[in-house]
Design an enzyme around this catalytic site. Structure first.
Site, short mmCIF file in Angstrom:
data_model
loop_
_atom_site.label_atom_id
_atom_site.label_comp_id
_atom_site.label_asym_id
_atom_site.label_seq_id
_atom_site.Cartn_x
_atom_site.Cartn_y
_atom_site.Cartn_z
N CYS A 1 0.83 -1.21 0.00
CA CYS A 1 0.00 0.00 0.00
C CYS A 1 0.86 1.26 0.00
O CYS A 1 0.55 2.24 -0.66
CB CYS A 1 -0.91 0.02 1.23
SG CYS A 1 -1.78 -1.52 1.49
C1 BEZ Z 1 1.10 -4.99 2.19
O1 BEZ Z 1 0.50 -4.01 1.76
O2 BEZ Z 1 2.17 -5.32 1.75
C2 BEZ Z 1 0.50 -5.79 3.29
C3 BEZ Z 1 -0.84 -5.66 3.55
C4 BEZ Z 1 -1.40 -6.38 4.59
C5 BEZ Z 1 -0.62 -7.21 5.33
C6 BEZ Z 1 0.72 -7.32 5.07
C7 BEZ Z 1 1.29 -6.61 4.05
#
Ligand code: BEZ
Length: 180
Positions: free
Chosen positions: A55
């Site tokens: 994200c």
């Molecule tokens: C990520 O955006 O990489 C992510 C999202 C949720 C849990 C772990 C990583």
């Protein structure tokens, strides 16, 4: 086909107020679904958590960079929502130097639950969070829907592609009508 409407909720945001003295010049400001969506054509994208790697490295910065291209496709605003409180969302926005994308704190998960997108992420110690999805929302009505595959609780993976800004732009440019 029934066109889905985004749910009516009240979001508890924190806004800067120069009239407040001291080191934390912020106050609560309630914003409703209508405040964000009425009379606008927007892209809404939802993700599992502020500050998480995909994200923060790809999805949010790419939406921020491509804002002009979305505007050229008739999009008024880009909103990023997450089941995180206003303090966390504000800190994330500040760390990302956002100018274009607006962050919506869905701290209680009410909006996400009513969208049918709330999932358990207890396997990561996150509790209830949002499945990744995005939508083009026109005056509160869902015009196009982009949901990552594999909707499930405690998913071992974090699929990302369908709800990427690049994929949504492609659909907008192609004029694809995908209602929820
Ligand atoms: C990520 O955006 O990489 C992510 C999202 C949720 C849990 C772990 C990583």
């Amino acid at each position: 086909m029934t066109v889905r409407k985004v749910p009516d909720v009240t979001f508890r945001t924190r806004v800067r107020d120069e009239a407040i003295e001291g080191p934390n010049p912020f106050r609560w400001e309630d914003k409703t679904t209508a405040d964000y969506f009425a009379g606008k054509r927007v892209v809404l994208f939802s993700l599992p958590g502020a500050f998480t790697p995909t994200c923060s490295t790809f999805q949010l910065p790419d939406f921020e960079k491509l804002y002009g291209e979305f505007q050229a496709q008739g999009i008024d605003e880009i909103y990023c929502i997450s089941v995180n409180d206003a303090f966390v969302m504000n800190a994330w926005g500040k760390s990302q130097g956002l100018k274009n994308v607006k962050l919506i704190p869905d701290g209680s998960g009410e909006f996400t639950r009513k969208m049918g997108m709330l999932v358990a992420k207890d396997n990561l110690g996150f509790g209830m969070r949002s499945w990744r999805y995005a939508a083009v929302v026109n005056n509160g009505l869902i015009e196009k829907w982009f949901e990552e595959e594999g909707f499930s609780d405690n998913c071992d993976t974090d699929p990302y592609g369908v709800s990427s800004p690049q994929n949504i732009l492609e659909a907008l440019k192609a004029g694809e009508a995908v209602a929820a």
